[in-house]
Design an enzyme around this catalytic site. Sequence first.
Site, PDB file in Angstrom:
ATOM      1  N   HIS A  32     -16.925  33.736 -31.907  1.00 29.54           N
ATOM      2  CA  HIS A  32     -15.679  35.139 -31.984  1.00 29.54           C
ATOM      3  C   HIS A  32     -14.971  35.008 -31.360  1.00 29.54           C
ATOM      4  CE1 HIS A  32     -19.393  37.332 -30.189  1.00 29.54           C
ATOM      5  NE2 HIS A  32     -20.538  36.419 -30.947  1.00 29.54           N
ATOM      6  N   GLY A  45      -8.977  35.991 -35.855  1.00 34.19           N
ATOM      7  CA  GLY A  45      -8.387  33.851 -35.695  1.00 34.19           C
ATOM      8  C   GLY A  45      -8.787  33.726 -34.628  1.00 34.19           C
ATOM      9  N   SER A  76      -7.598  34.608 -28.401  1.00 33.95           N
ATOM     10  CA  SER A  76      -8.042  36.272 -28.149  1.00 33.95           C
ATOM     11  C   SER A  76      -8.486  36.823 -27.525  1.00 33.95           C
ATOM     12  CB  SER A  76      -7.150  37.197 -29.977  1.00 33.95           C
ATOM     13  OG  SER A  76      -7.873  36.635 -30.764  1.00 33.95           O
ATOM     14  N   ASP A 133     -33.717  27.968 -29.429  1.00 35.11           N
ATOM     15  CA  ASP A 133     -34.559  27.980 -29.710  1.00 35.11           C
ATOM     16  C   ASP A 133     -35.371  27.412 -29.303  1.00 35.11           C
ATOM     17  OD1 ASP A 133     -35.983  25.166 -30.593  1.00 35.11           O
ATOM     18  OD2 ASP A 133     -33.624  24.281 -31.009  1.00 35.11           O
ATOM     19  N   ARG A 173     -20.051  29.303 -28.511  1.00 31.62           N
ATOM     20  CA  ARG A 173     -19.966  30.646 -29.308  1.00 31.62           C
ATOM     21  C   ARG A 173     -18.701  31.651 -28.607  1.00 31.62           C
ATOM     22  NH1 ARG A 173     -22.634  35.788 -26.918  1.00 31.62           N
ATOM     23  NH2 ARG A 173     -22.601  37.310 -28.916  1.00 31.62           N
ATOM     24  N   ASN A 204     -21.051  45.537 -27.080  1.00 31.20           N
ATOM     25  CA  ASN A 204     -22.048  44.134 -26.127  1.00 31.20           C
ATOM     26  C   ASN A 204     -21.654  43.233 -26.414  1.00 31.20           C
ATOM     27  OD1 ASN A 204     -22.345  46.615 -24.429  1.00 31.20           O
ATOM     28  ND2 ASN A 204     -24.730  46.372 -24.441  1.00 31.20           N
ATOM     29  N   HIS A 218     -27.771  28.203 -32.977  1.00 30.57           N
ATOM     30  CA  HIS A 218     -28.509  28.552 -32.460  1.00 30.57           C
ATOM     31  C   HIS A 218     -30.052  28.224 -32.303  1.00 30.57           C
ATOM     32  CE1 HIS A 218     -27.265  33.045 -33.962  1.00 30.57           C
ATOM     33  NE2 HIS A 218     -26.480  32.472 -32.887  1.00 30.57           N
TER      34      HIS A 218
HETATM   35  C1  HEM Z   1     -24.873  34.464 -38.317  1.00 31.61           C
HETATM   36  C2  HEM Z   1     -24.852  35.717 -37.686  1.00 31.61           C
HETATM   37  C3  HEM Z   1     -25.254  35.388 -36.521  1.00 31.61           C
HETATM   38  C4  HEM Z   1     -25.198  35.892 -35.705  1.00 31.61           C
HETATM   39  C5  HEM Z   1     -26.201  37.474 -35.893  1.00 31.61           C
HETATM   40  C6  HEM Z   1     -25.739  35.888 -33.926  1.00 31.61           C
HETATM   41  C7  HEM Z   1     -25.903  36.870 -33.019  1.00 31.61           C
HETATM   42  C8  HEM Z   1     -25.887  36.394 -31.887  1.00 31.61           C
HETATM   43  C9  HEM Z   1     -26.517  37.264 -30.634  1.00 31.61           C
HETATM   44  C10 HEM Z   1     -27.324  38.596 -30.972  1.00 31.61           C
HETATM   45  C11 HEM Z   1     -26.837  36.201 -29.626  1.00 31.61           C
HETATM   46  C12 HEM Z   1     -27.113  36.756 -28.671  1.00 31.61           C
HETATM   47  C13 HEM Z   1     -26.457  36.675 -27.059  1.00 31.61           C
HETATM   48  C14 HEM Z   1     -27.217  37.213 -25.941  1.00 31.61           C
HETATM   49  O1  HEM Z   1     -27.757  37.732 -26.013  1.00 31.61           O
HETATM   50  O2  HEM Z   1     -26.157  37.300 -25.289  1.00 31.61           O
HETATM   51  C15 HEM Z   1     -26.161  34.779 -30.526  1.00 31.61           C
HETATM   52  C16 HEM Z   1     -26.142  34.084 -29.383  1.00 31.61           C
HETATM   53  C17 HEM Z   1     -25.438  32.829 -29.895  1.00 31.61           C
HETATM   54  N1  HEM Z   1     -24.942  32.159 -30.902  1.00 31.61           N
HETATM   55 FE1  HEM Z   1     -24.527  33.909 -32.327  1.00 31.61          FE
HETATM   56  N2  HEM Z   1     -24.279  34.268 -33.892  1.00 31.61           N
HETATM   57  C18 HEM Z   1     -23.968  34.260 -35.092  1.00 31.61           C
HETATM   58  C19 HEM Z   1     -23.708  32.905 -34.982  1.00 31.61           C
HETATM   59  C20 HEM Z   1     -23.341  31.735 -34.989  1.00 31.61           C
HETATM   60  C21 HEM Z   1     -22.283  31.425 -34.659  1.00 31.61           C
HETATM   61  C22 HEM Z   1     -21.403  31.046 -36.203  1.00 31.61           C
HETATM   62  C23 HEM Z   1     -22.374  30.036 -33.601  1.00 31.61           C
HETATM   63  C24 HEM Z   1     -20.859  29.418 -33.680  1.00 31.61           C
HETATM   64  C25 HEM Z   1     -21.116  28.476 -34.228  1.00 31.61           C
HETATM   65  C26 HEM Z   1     -23.164  30.931 -32.947  1.00 31.61           C
HETATM   66  C27 HEM Z   1     -23.160  30.406 -31.990  1.00 31.61           C
HETATM   67  C28 HEM Z   1     -23.783  31.062 -30.385  1.00 31.61           C
HETATM   68  C29 HEM Z   1     -24.555  29.846 -29.161  1.00 31.61           C
HETATM   69  C30 HEM Z   1     -23.782  28.835 -29.076  1.00 31.61           C
HETATM   70  C31 HEM Z   1     -25.398  31.434 -28.832  1.00 31.61           C
HETATM   71  C32 HEM Z   1     -26.277  31.182 -27.611  1.00 31.61           C
HETATM   72  C33 HEM Z   1     -25.178  32.068 -26.652  1.00 31.61           C
HETATM   73  C34 HEM Z   1     -25.410  31.800 -24.648  1.00 31.61           C
HETATM   74  O3  HEM Z   1     -26.448  31.075 -24.814  1.00 31.61           O
HETATM   75  O4  HEM Z   1     -23.954  31.344 -24.138  1.00 31.61           O
HETATM   76  N3  HEM Z   1     -23.416  31.846 -33.263  1.00 31.61           N
HETATM   77  N4  HEM Z   1     -25.851  34.881 -30.310  1.00 31.61           N
HETATM   78  C1  NAG Z   2     -23.792  47.196 -23.065  1.00 27.72           C
HETATM   79  O1  NAG Z   2     -23.671  46.394 -21.987  1.00 27.72           O
HETATM   80  C2  NAG Z   2     -23.544  47.517 -20.781  1.00 27.72           C
HETATM   81  C3  NAG Z   2     -23.472  46.443 -19.984  1.00 27.72           C
HETATM   82  O2  NAG Z   2     -23.307  45.301 -19.819  1.00 27.72           O
HETATM   83  C4  NAG Z   2     -24.509  48.282 -20.383  1.00 27.72           C
HETATM   84  O3  NAG Z   2     -24.239  48.857 -19.396  1.00 27.72           O
HETATM   85  C5  NAG Z   2     -24.815  49.265 -22.078  1.00 27.72           C
HETATM   86  O4  NAG Z   2     -26.098  49.640 -21.568  1.00 27.72           O
HETATM   87  C6  NAG Z   2     -25.167  48.054 -23.239  1.00 27.72           C
HETATM   88  N1  NAG Z   2     -24.830  49.351 -24.185  1.00 27.72           N
HETATM   89  C7  NAG Z   2     -26.149  48.537 -25.292  1.00 27.72           C
HETATM   90  C8  NAG Z   2     -25.798  49.509 -26.600  1.00 27.72           C
HETATM   91  O5  NAG Z   2     -26.957  47.784 -24.881  1.00 27.72           O
END
Ligand code: HEM
Ligand code: NAG
Length: 325
Positions: free
Chosen positions: A68, A74, A78, A246, A64, A96, A198
């Site tokens: 990002h 790019g 960064s 998953d 991830r 967040n 994901h």
């Molecule tokens: C297509 C649009 C995408 C959206 C809207 C999206 C959104 C998110 C969100 C909201 C999370 C959860 C973060 C959290 O709550 O901690 C997440 C996790 C994750 N995303 Fe995406 N993502 C996208 C695409 C991608 C891509 C392209 C990759 C990598 C190639 C990726 C890799 C991951 C991974 C591996 C996690 C798990 C992170 C962890 O367990 O630490 N995502 N993503």
């Molecule tokens: C973003 O994360 C911070 C702490 O990590 C939390 O205090 C804040 O409420 C979160 N904001 C949103 C919009 O989820």
Amino acid sequence: MGRLNLKLMWSLTLISLCLYPYHVSGVLSTNHYANICPNLETIVRQAVQKKFQQTFVTIPSTLRLFFHDCFVQGCDASVMIASTANNKAEKDSSDNLSLAGDGFDTVIKAKAAVDAVPQCRNKVSCADILALATRDVVALGGGPSYSVELGRFDGLVSRASDVTGRLPQPEFKLNQLNTLFASNGLTQTDMVALSGAHTLGFSHCDRLSSRIYSTPVDPSLNKQYATQLQQMCPRNVDPRIAINMDPTTSKTFDNVYYKNLQQGKGLFTSDQILFTDQRSRATVNSFASNSNVFNQNFITAITKLGRVGVKNASNGKIRTDCSVL
Ligand code: HEM
Ligand SMILES: *[C@@H]1O[C@H](CO)[C@@H](O)[C@H](O)[C@H]1NC(C)=O
Ligand SMILES: *[C@@H]1O[C@H](CO)[C@@H](O)[C@H](O)[C@H]1NC(C)=O
């Protein structure tokens, strides 16, 4: 020169001009460090493996982090920069991001291992180490292996304000996903393949509350799965609680993500829409039914992702500390 030849030359020029912005592989190459640091790939792989033995989170967090990094200014590391008194860096954006610390730590450990070899010391960019570590975690998770293009330089800026609007949101529908990915030179098929990431990792409960607590509950969501999600993520749950993205094989990089989508078990709107929307359904079905097809498309897409906004010696540098500009 004949008229036809002239026409042909014109079309070739136009084609190469059109391809140019994303065709930076002129700069990148798989053997960039062959003479500079010949054992680079082994050094990084061993460091990543060691980190993985300490925690599984190494895999999803590194993958991830790469995504990002590439989508904000790019693939230039960064995202690794720590904020200072004068500069709020990307990783501290108010969006967040919840990027897990283990992804950063993986790169820092791999960089230390690279710099422990005198010949390699301060010769390899953090951006390239992140790209290599990403390839290694995908393989460790059971996904495909691939050659990594190298030669990126590390960026000279990292601003929290640059994150705004550059990352996809879990509420995004297909048009929004396509537009954002297209602005990074990626097609809808690339986007569907990269979303397969994901298949691994966790999401915090607050990212899905709008889907599972709306009235009615998002109709594209499998009813049983919706109930399960409500149990794991009750209303007003501690925002630190995270669940598997998953629900079936959360620790394996596989094509089960697409099979889940076919059953309405996509965690986010941005996941489920890939199946719900007719325009991307065939791609989901083909990735679900054939893991080789998924793997090949994932390799193509992550290679293209790795070319986004790559810096060179005139607008980048090789950082000695990945978290300091
Ligand atoms: C297509 C649009 C995408 C959206 C809207 C999206 C959104 C998110 C969100 C909201 C999370 C959860 C973060 C959290 O709550 O901690 C997440 C996790 C994750 N995303 Fe995406 N993502 C996208 C695409 C991608 C891509 C392209 C990759 C990598 C190639 C990726 C890799 C991951 C991974 C591996 C996690 C798990 C992170 C962890 O367990 O630490 N995502 N993503
Ligand atoms: C973003 O994360 C911070 C702490 O990590 C939390 O205090 C804040 O409420 C979160 N904001 C949103 C919009 O989820
Ligand atoms: C470095 O990249 C910038 C921006 O893409 C470009 O304008 C410049 O010509 C490149 N410089 C070299 C030396 O390749």
